[in-house]
Motif scaffolding. Structure first.
Motif, PDB file in Angstrom:
ATOM      1  N   ALA A  69      -9.316  -1.846   8.820  1.00  0.00           N
ATOM      2  CA  ALA A  69      -8.603  -1.619   7.555  1.00  0.00           C
ATOM      3  C   ALA A  69      -8.182  -0.155   7.486  1.00  0.00           C
ATOM      4  CB  ALA A  69      -9.495  -1.969   6.374  1.00  0.00           C
ATOM      5  N   VAL A  70      -6.889   0.082   7.270  1.00  0.00           N
ATOM      6  CA  VAL A  70      -6.371   1.444   7.121  1.00  0.00           C
ATOM      7  C   VAL A  70      -6.349   1.772   5.632  1.00  0.00           C
ATOM      8  CG1 VAL A  70      -4.482   3.026   7.655  1.00  0.00           C
ATOM      9  CG2 VAL A  70      -4.934   1.070   9.149  1.00  0.00           C
TER      10      VAL A  70
ATOM     11  N   LEU B 262       0.259  -4.739  23.697  1.00  0.00           N
ATOM     12  CA  LEU B 262       1.404  -5.236  22.930  1.00  0.00           C
ATOM     13  C   LEU B 262       1.061  -5.133  21.450  1.00  0.00           C
ATOM     14  CD1 LEU B 262       4.148  -6.661  22.672  1.00  0.00           C
ATOM     15  CD2 LEU B 262       2.938  -8.855  22.885  1.00  0.00           C
ATOM     16  N   PHE B 263       1.864  -4.384  20.713  1.00  0.00           N
ATOM     17  CA  PHE B 263       1.649  -4.214  19.278  1.00  0.00           C
ATOM     18  C   PHE B 263       2.654  -5.066  18.519  1.00  0.00           C
ATOM     19  CE2 PHE B 263       2.679  -1.594  15.377  1.00  0.00           C
ATOM     20  CZ  PHE B 263       1.575  -2.032  14.656  1.00  0.00           C
ATOM     21  N   LEU B 264       2.143  -6.010  17.740  1.00  0.00           N
ATOM     22  CA  LEU B 264       2.983  -6.901  16.935  1.00  0.00           C
ATOM     23  C   LEU B 264       2.825  -6.518  15.464  1.00  0.00           C
ATOM     24  CD1 LEU B 264       2.232 -10.296  18.731  1.00  0.00           C
ATOM     25  CD2 LEU B 264       4.168  -8.737  19.103  1.00  0.00           C
ATOM     26  N   ASP B 265       3.783  -5.772  14.969  1.00  0.00           N
ATOM     27  CA  ASP B 265       3.735  -5.319  13.585  1.00  0.00           C
ATOM     28  C   ASP B 265       4.287  -6.404  12.661  1.00  0.00           C
ATOM     29  OD1 ASP B 265       3.254  -3.664  11.472  1.00  0.00           O
ATOM     30  OD2 ASP B 265       4.924  -2.291  11.860  1.00  0.00           O
ATOM     31  N   GLU B 266       3.749  -6.450  11.438  1.00  0.00           N
ATOM     32  CA  GLU B 266       4.164  -7.454  10.441  1.00  0.00           C
ATOM     33  C   GLU B 266       4.087  -8.864  11.017  1.00  0.00           C
ATOM     34  OE1 GLU B 266       4.265  -6.609   7.556  1.00  0.00           O
ATOM     35  OE2 GLU B 266       4.715  -4.463   7.562  1.00  0.00           O
ATOM     36  N   ILE B 267       2.966  -9.157  11.652  1.00  0.00           N
ATOM     37  CA  ILE B 267       2.822 -10.454  12.312  1.00  0.00           C
ATOM     38  C   ILE B 267       2.793 -11.605  11.309  1.00  0.00           C
ATOM     39  CG2 ILE B 267       0.279 -10.466  12.327  1.00  0.00           C
ATOM     40  CD1 ILE B 267       0.643 -11.559  15.299  1.00  0.00           C
ATOM     41  N   GLY B 268       2.474 -11.295  10.073  1.00  0.00           N
ATOM     42  CA  GLY B 268       2.460 -12.328   9.049  1.00  0.00           C
ATOM     43  C   GLY B 268       3.825 -12.893   8.736  1.00  0.00           C
TER      44      GLY B 268
ATOM     45  N   VAL C 289      -7.085  -6.907  18.315  1.00  0.00           N
ATOM     46  CA  VAL C 289      -7.383  -6.221  17.060  1.00  0.00           C
ATOM     47  C   VAL C 289      -6.306  -6.532  16.029  1.00  0.00           C
ATOM     48  CG1 VAL C 289      -7.776  -3.992  15.935  1.00  0.00           C
ATOM     49  CG2 VAL C 289      -8.509  -4.335  18.306  1.00  0.00           C
ATOM     50  N   LEU C 290      -6.741  -6.843  14.815  1.00  0.00           N
ATOM     51  CA  LEU C 290      -5.822  -7.008  13.688  1.00  0.00           C
ATOM     52  C   LEU C 290      -6.019  -5.819  12.747  1.00  0.00           C
ATOM     53  CD1 LEU C 290      -3.777  -8.663  12.020  1.00  0.00           C
ATOM     54  CD2 LEU C 290      -5.737  -9.749  10.890  1.00  0.00           C
ATOM     55  N   ILE C 291      -4.943  -5.089  12.504  1.00  0.00           N
ATOM     56  CA  ILE C 291      -4.976  -3.926  11.618  1.00  0.00           C
ATOM     57  C   ILE C 291      -4.378  -4.335  10.283  1.00  0.00           C
ATOM     58  CG2 ILE C 291      -4.246  -1.528  11.303  1.00  0.00           C
ATOM     59  CD1 ILE C 291      -3.789  -1.460  14.361  1.00  0.00           C
ATOM     60  N   GLN C 292      -5.128  -4.121   9.217  1.00  0.00           N
ATOM     61  CA  GLN C 292      -4.645  -4.466   7.888  1.00  0.00           C
ATOM     62  C   GLN C 292      -4.509  -3.216   7.038  1.00  0.00           C
ATOM     63  OE1 GLN C 292      -7.631  -7.589   6.885  1.00  0.00           O
ATOM     64  NE2 GLN C 292      -5.890  -8.986   6.923  1.00  0.00           N
ATOM     65  N   GLY C 293      -3.470  -3.167   6.231  1.00  0.00           N
ATOM     66  CA  GLY C 293      -3.259  -2.014   5.377  1.00  0.00           C
ATOM     67  C   GLY C 293      -1.909  -2.087   4.699  1.00  0.00           C
ATOM     68  N   GLU C 294      -1.775  -1.322   3.629  1.00  0.00           N
ATOM     69  CA  GLU C 294      -0.525  -1.305   2.883  1.00  0.00           C
ATOM     70  C   GLU C 294       0.600  -0.693   3.713  1.00  0.00           C
ATOM     71  OE1 GLU C 294      -1.205   0.792  -0.743  1.00  0.00           O
ATOM     72  OE2 GLU C 294      -2.827  -0.529  -1.395  1.00  0.00           O
ATOM     73  N   SER C 295       1.819  -0.931   3.277  1.00  0.00           N
ATOM     74  CA  SER C 295       2.976  -0.356   3.949  1.00  0.00           C
ATOM     75  C   SER C 295       2.912   1.167   3.900  1.00  0.00           C
ATOM     76  CB  SER C 295       4.259  -0.845   3.269  1.00  0.00           C
ATOM     77  OG  SER C 295       5.396  -0.246   3.842  1.00  0.00           O
ATOM     78  N   GLY C 296       3.183   1.793   5.043  1.00  0.00           N
ATOM     79  CA  GLY C 296       3.238   3.246   5.084  1.00  0.00           C
ATOM     80  C   GLY C 296       1.920   3.941   5.344  1.00  0.00           C
TER      81      GLY C 296
ATOM     82  N   ALA D 257      -0.626  -6.159  13.293  1.00  0.00           N
ATOM     83  CA  ALA D 257      -0.782  -5.492  12.002  1.00  0.00           C
ATOM     84  C   ALA D 257      -0.064  -6.270  10.917  1.00  0.00           C
ATOM     85  CB  ALA D 257      -0.224  -4.069  12.072  1.00  0.00           C
ATOM     86  N   THR D 258      -0.596  -6.162   9.704  1.00  0.00           N
ATOM     87  CA  THR D 258       0.012  -6.836   8.561  1.00  0.00           C
ATOM     88  C   THR D 258      -0.443  -6.186   7.262  1.00  0.00           C
ATOM     89  OG1 THR D 258       0.301  -8.992   7.459  1.00  0.00           O
ATOM     90  CG2 THR D 258      -1.872  -8.503   8.373  1.00  0.00           C
ATOM     91  N   HIS D 259       0.386  -6.343   6.234  1.00  0.00           N
ATOM     92  CA  HIS D 259      -0.034  -5.938   4.894  1.00  0.00           C
ATOM     93  C   HIS D 259      -0.420  -7.178   4.073  1.00  0.00           C
ATOM     94  CE1 HIS D 259       4.174  -7.134   4.281  1.00  0.00           C
ATOM     95  NE2 HIS D 259       3.846  -7.356   3.018  1.00  0.00           N
ATOM     96  N   LYS D 260      -0.353  -8.343   4.707  1.00  0.00           N
ATOM     97  CA  LYS D 260      -0.643  -9.599   4.018  1.00  0.00           C
ATOM     98  C   LYS D 260      -2.090 -10.029   4.241  1.00  0.00           C
ATOM     99  CE  LYS D 260       4.093 -11.369   4.413  1.00  0.00           C
ATOM    100  NZ  LYS D 260       4.948 -12.478   4.891  1.00  0.00           N
ATOM    101  N   ASP D 261      -2.546 -10.932   3.400  1.00  0.00           N
ATOM    102  CA  ASP D 261      -3.874 -11.533   3.536  1.00  0.00           C
ATOM    103  C   ASP D 261      -3.727 -12.776   4.409  1.00  0.00           C
ATOM    104  OD1 ASP D 261      -6.383 -12.621   3.325  1.00  0.00           O
ATOM    105  OD2 ASP D 261      -6.220 -13.155   1.204  1.00  0.00           O
ATOM    106  N   LEU D 262      -3.865 -12.610   5.717  1.00  0.00           N
ATOM    107  CA  LEU D 262      -3.638 -13.737   6.620  1.00  0.00           C
ATOM    108  C   LEU D 262      -4.669 -14.837   6.448  1.00  0.00           C
ATOM    109  CD1 LEU D 262      -2.496 -12.070   9.967  1.00  0.00           C
ATOM    110  CD2 LEU D 262      -1.151 -12.777   7.977  1.00  0.00           C
ATOM    111  N   ALA D 263      -5.903 -14.463   6.120  1.00  0.00           N
ATOM    112  CA  ALA D 263      -6.916 -15.489   5.888  1.00  0.00           C
ATOM    113  C   ALA D 263      -6.529 -16.349   4.688  1.00  0.00           C
ATOM    114  CB  ALA D 263      -8.276 -14.846   5.655  1.00  0.00           C
ATOM    115  N   GLY D 264      -6.059 -15.717   3.632  1.00  0.00           N
ATOM    116  CA  GLY D 264      -5.621 -16.452   2.458  1.00  0.00           C
ATOM    117  C   GLY D 264      -4.394 -17.289   2.741  1.00  0.00           C
ATOM    118  N   GLU D 265      -3.475 -16.760   3.546  1.00  0.00           N
ATOM    119  CA  GLU D 265      -2.274 -17.513   3.886  1.00  0.00           C
ATOM    120  C   GLU D 265      -2.622 -18.695   4.782  1.00  0.00           C
ATOM    121  OE1 GLU D 265       1.245 -15.540   4.854  1.00  0.00           O
ATOM    122  OE2 GLU D 265       1.160 -14.288   3.058  1.00  0.00           O
ATOM    123  N   GLY D 266      -3.671 -18.519   5.598  1.00  0.00           N
ATOM    124  CA  GLY D 266      -4.114 -19.643   6.420  1.00  0.00           C
ATOM    125  C   GLY D 266      -4.624 -20.778   5.571  1.00  0.00           C
TER     126      GLY D 266
END
Length: 325
Positions: free
Chosen positions: A177-178, A106-112, A34-41, A149-158
């Motif tokens: 999406a949070v 395993l939770f990988l925060d800020e994976i971007g 699972v990839l969780i996307q959302g702003e910081s906080g 989890a990330t606050h970045k647009d990983l698809a766009g960064e890809g």
């Protein structure tokens, strides 16, 4: 896990948060990454905990790593571990997060924030189901569900080759999406009250309440820091407010004057009206506490979370004909 005891991010009745809770229950029981996307906080780690709790791996460990907080030179060791003597300073064997999370999540925060080189090693571990600790000769099989989890647009960064597309697809069996706090409507008041009670308890004070003016200001604020910012605001108010009433003037300046409003704009009652209402409420609480303490001012002060000197000042200010019992 109680969703409130972890600071209340999933507490709420708004449509976005109810939808998110439904998705957690639906996909938590699956084996998909699972990839969780959302702003910081916004509470992405809490969502990850909730996914783990709803999964068949709930009896296993939940292991977290903030990828943005680890120096690049140490990331591989943190993820995959190392053998004694693998590099200068490796004085003992160390298990990495993958090995620690075996059988769990395993939770990988800020994976971007991972480098392309580390992304390649992570992809290999996910595809082969095994890791090779630094300095080891044989790979180790691991069974881990990865929630990132990330606050970045990983698809766009890809698309710009800053994040590997193949890793992105491997991580996103499901995307959640949070919602930001500003989109959660009346949840702001609900969360503020819950967080204020928790902060007051931590500060050794009785339950505290928010005035209508304070609630209006909280709802008007844009909350760029989301629930984390709201929690900090309530903790600050609990510490700095003498009485168990948090009014507009007890909030920080950025909350009192929201940047979206003009210099002369305001919402709700005037300052004079709010001050008059506070005086009436304060007097009522003083009288209630003294009555509950049967006239003992020291005991009444303790009920209010203030000192005896402070309650005496208010008795004089309000002209209350009372004596110490």
């Amino acid at each position: 896990m109680d969703r409130f005891t972890r600071a209340g991010e999933l507490l709420g009745a708004s449509e976005p948060i109810r939808r998110l809770r439904g998705e957690i229950q639906k996909f938590g029981a699956s084996t998909l990454n699972v990839l969780i996307q959302g702003e910081s906080g916004t509470g992405k780690e809490l969502v990850a905990h909730s996914l783990h709790g709803a999964s068949p791996r709930a009896a296993g460990k939940f292991v977290a790593l903030n990828c943005a907080a680890i120096p690049e030179s140490m990331v591989e060791s943190e993820l995959f571990g190392h053998e004694k003597g693998a590099f200068t300073g490796a004085v003992a064997k160390k298990l990495g997060r993958f090995a620690l999370a075996h059988g769990g999540t395993l939770f990988l925060d800020e994976i971007g924030d991972l480098s392309l080189a580390t992304q390649a090693r992570l992809l290999r571990a996910l595809e082969q189901g095994e890791i090779l600790p630094l300095g080891a000769e044989e790979a180790v099989r691991v069974s881990v569900r990865v929630v990132s989890a990330t606050h970045k647009d990983l698809a766009g960064e890809g698309a710009h080759r800053w994040f590997r597309r193949d890793l992105y697809y491997r991580l996103t069996g499901v995307e959640l999406a949070v919602p930001p706090l500003r989109e959660r409507g009346d949840d702001i008041e609900l969360l503020a009250r819950a967080l204020l009670r928790a902060a007051a308890s931590s500060a050794g004070k009785r339950d505290m309440e928010l005035t209508p003016a304070a609630i209006a200001a909280l709802k008007a604020h844009d909350w760029p820091g989301n629930v984390r910012e709201l929690r900090n605001e309530m903790e600050r108010a609990a510490v700095h407010t003498e009485l168990p009433i948090v009014d507009l003037h007890n909030l920080s300046s950025r909350i009192r004057r929201d940047p979206r409003k003009g210099p002369g704009s305001r919402e709700g009652p005037s300052l004079a009206e709010r001050f008059a209402a506070l005086k009436s409420t304060e007097r009522g609480l003083i009288e209630e506490a003294i009555e509950a303490a049967r006239g003992n001012l020291s005991a009444a002060a303790r009920l209010l979370g203030i000192t005896r000197v402070m309650i005496m000042r208010r008795i004089v200010r309000f002209g209350l004909a009372l004596r110490d019992g």
